[in-house]
Write an enzyme that holds these catalytic residues in place. Structure first.
Site, PDB file in Angstrom:
ATOM      1  N   HIS A 103       0.849  -1.200   0.000  1.00 56.91           N
ATOM      2  CA  HIS A 103       0.000   0.000   0.000  1.00 56.91           C
ATOM      3  C   HIS A 103       0.884   1.249   0.000  1.00 56.91           C
ATOM      4  O   HIS A 103       1.969   1.246   0.595  1.00 56.91           O
ATOM      5  CB  HIS A 103      -0.920  -0.007   1.221  1.00 56.91           C
ATOM      6  CG  HIS A 103      -1.945   1.091   1.155  1.00 56.91           C
ATOM      7  ND1 HIS A 103      -1.677   2.363   1.573  1.00 56.91           N
ATOM      8  CD2 HIS A 103      -3.210   1.101   0.675  1.00 56.91           C
ATOM      9  CE1 HIS A 103      -2.758   3.118   1.362  1.00 56.91           C
ATOM     10  NE2 HIS A 103      -3.697   2.379   0.822  1.00 56.91           N
ATOM     11  N   GLU A 175      -4.247   2.011  -7.246  1.00 63.19           N
ATOM     12  CA  GLU A 175      -4.638   3.073  -6.325  1.00 63.19           C
ATOM     13  C   GLU A 175      -3.725   4.277  -6.544  1.00 63.19           C
ATOM     14  O   GLU A 175      -2.625   4.327  -5.956  1.00 63.19           O
ATOM     15  CB  GLU A 175      -4.489   2.593  -4.876  1.00 63.19           C
ATOM     16  CG  GLU A 175      -5.288   1.354  -4.560  1.00 63.19           C
ATOM     17  CD  GLU A 175      -5.593   1.246  -3.073  1.00 63.19           C
ATOM     18  OE1 GLU A 175      -6.776   1.215  -2.737  1.00 63.19           O
ATOM     19  OE2 GLU A 175      -4.665   1.237  -2.261  1.00 63.19           O
ATOM     20  N   GLY A 181      -7.281   8.754   0.534  1.00 64.79           N
ATOM     21  CA  GLY A 181      -7.347   9.404   1.845  1.00 64.79           C
ATOM     22  C   GLY A 181      -8.047  10.753   1.832  1.00 64.79           C
ATOM     23  O   GLY A 181      -8.597  11.199   0.818  1.00 64.79           O
ATOM     24  N   SER A 221     -10.526   6.888  -2.634  1.00 68.28           N
ATOM     25  CA  SER A 221     -11.717   7.722  -2.470  1.00 68.28           C
ATOM     26  C   SER A 221     -12.958   7.131  -3.133  1.00 68.28           C
ATOM     27  O   SER A 221     -13.807   7.858  -3.648  1.00 68.28           O
ATOM     28  CB  SER A 221     -11.472   9.149  -2.987  1.00 68.28           C
ATOM     29  OG  SER A 221     -10.518   9.803  -2.171  1.00 68.28           O
TER      30      SER A 221
HETATM   31  P1  PGA Z   1      -9.727   5.687   0.836  1.00 61.73           P
HETATM   32  O1  PGA Z   1      -8.512   4.654   0.963  1.00 61.73           O
HETATM   33  O2  PGA Z   1     -10.887   4.923   0.225  1.00 61.73           O
HETATM   34  O3  PGA Z   1     -10.008   6.135   2.226  1.00 61.73           O
HETATM   35  O4  PGA Z   1      -9.262   6.792  -0.064  1.00 61.73           O
HETATM   36  C1  PGA Z   1      -8.263   3.764  -0.087  1.00 61.73           C
HETATM   37  C2  PGA Z   1      -7.019   2.965   0.184  1.00 61.73           C
HETATM   38  O5  PGA Z   1      -6.075   3.471   0.800  1.00 61.73           O
HETATM   39  O6  PGA Z   1      -6.968   1.795  -0.220  1.00 61.73           O
END
Ligand code: PGA
Length: 266
Positions: A103, A175, A181, A221
């Site tokens: 990640h 991602e 975030g 998101s």
């Molecule tokens: P988020 O996180 O949906 O809160 O943007 C996604 C992720 O980090 O996999």
């Protein structure tokens, strides 16, 4: 006429969540009990990735449900002098069947590299865990016109040394770092489709043939408004969600929003 035994492209569809560093034991149990009670997942394949401290509890509560459970990271070694680390056998013993690797928060804050992700992919497969490898470019890399190169490099290095047969046992999540975030902006679906096409080429190359390469999820998101448009993208096989799935109700609602119509017979 299509063969009914052959899944339609893009089917099945995964919807999973990482709780990141959230979930004290009471909250975790209540979340797990609520999603264990969901009786119709509308054809999606659900999975949750709680913190290590509650993983065994959550896995026990979800044992008789279709929801798979995974860790958010692990070490590549089986045991030894690695203070603060968790191994693949430990995850397996807790009931995990999956593990998230690479990640962007781990790459950025904890020194994860493509090389350590690769070691961990091998270790996960050796121990019967499905690795979910997260890849994504930064805003600067996209602005600099090297997003596709970065994604290709991340895929190639994650899969380095695997046989073609093993490649099909890995999962990926695209991602974009700039989409994740509180400060993230959801990626436009056209951009996701374009990036996914490039990633798929790399995956097909590594798998040795089209149609057998790993599932590719989108994350960053994702929320109730944009889940369906992402799920409709032909190159996307699932959604990987953070904040919007941090309540059991939010997660179940997202799974419903992302569900594709049931596949019909020939
Ligand atoms: P988020 O996180 O949906 O809160 O943007 C996604 C992720 O980090 O996999």
């Amino acid at each position: 006429m299509s063969d009914p035994a052959t899944p339609a492209p893009g089917w099945p569809f995964w919807v999973g969540t990482s709780w990141k560093m959230n979930g004290l034991p009471d909250d975790a149990r209540s979340y797990a009990e609520r999603i264990a009670a969901v009786d119709d997942w509308h054809g999606v394949l659900p999975f949750v990735m709680p913190p290590f401290t509650v993983l065994a509890d959550v896995a026990r509560l979800l044992r008789d449900s279709p929801v798979q459970v995974g860790g958010q990271n692990m070490h590549w070694d089986e045991c030894g002098s690695w203070t603060g680390e968790i191994s693949a056998p430990m995850l397996r013993q807790c009931g995990a069947t999956m593990v998230e690797l690479g990640h962007s928060e781990r790459r950025r804050h904890f020194g994860e590299t493509d090389q350590t992700v690769n070691l961990k992919v091998h270790a996960a497969l050796r121990h019967g865990l499905t690795p979910l490898v997260c890849i994504g470019e930064t805003q600067a890399e996209r602005d600099g016109g090297v997003a596709d190169l970065i994604l290709a490099r991340q895929v190639r290095l994650a899969l380095h040394g695997l046989t073609a047969a093993h490649v099909g046992r890995v999962m990926f999540a695209y991602e974009p770092v700039w989409a994740i975030g509180e400060a993230g902006r959801p990626a436009p679906p056209e951009l996701v489709a374009q990036a996914a096409a490039g990633i798929r080429q790399e995956l097909d190359r590594a798998a040795g043939a089209p149609g057998v390469s790993p599932p590719l999820l989108y994350g960053g998101s994702v929320n109730l408004e944009n889940a369906a448009p992402y799920a409709a993208l032909a190159g996307i096989d699932g959604l990987f969600v953070g904040r919007a799935a941090w309540t059991a109700e939010g997660y179940a609602a997202l799974a419903r929003a992302a569900a594709r119509p049931p596949r019909r017979g020939p």
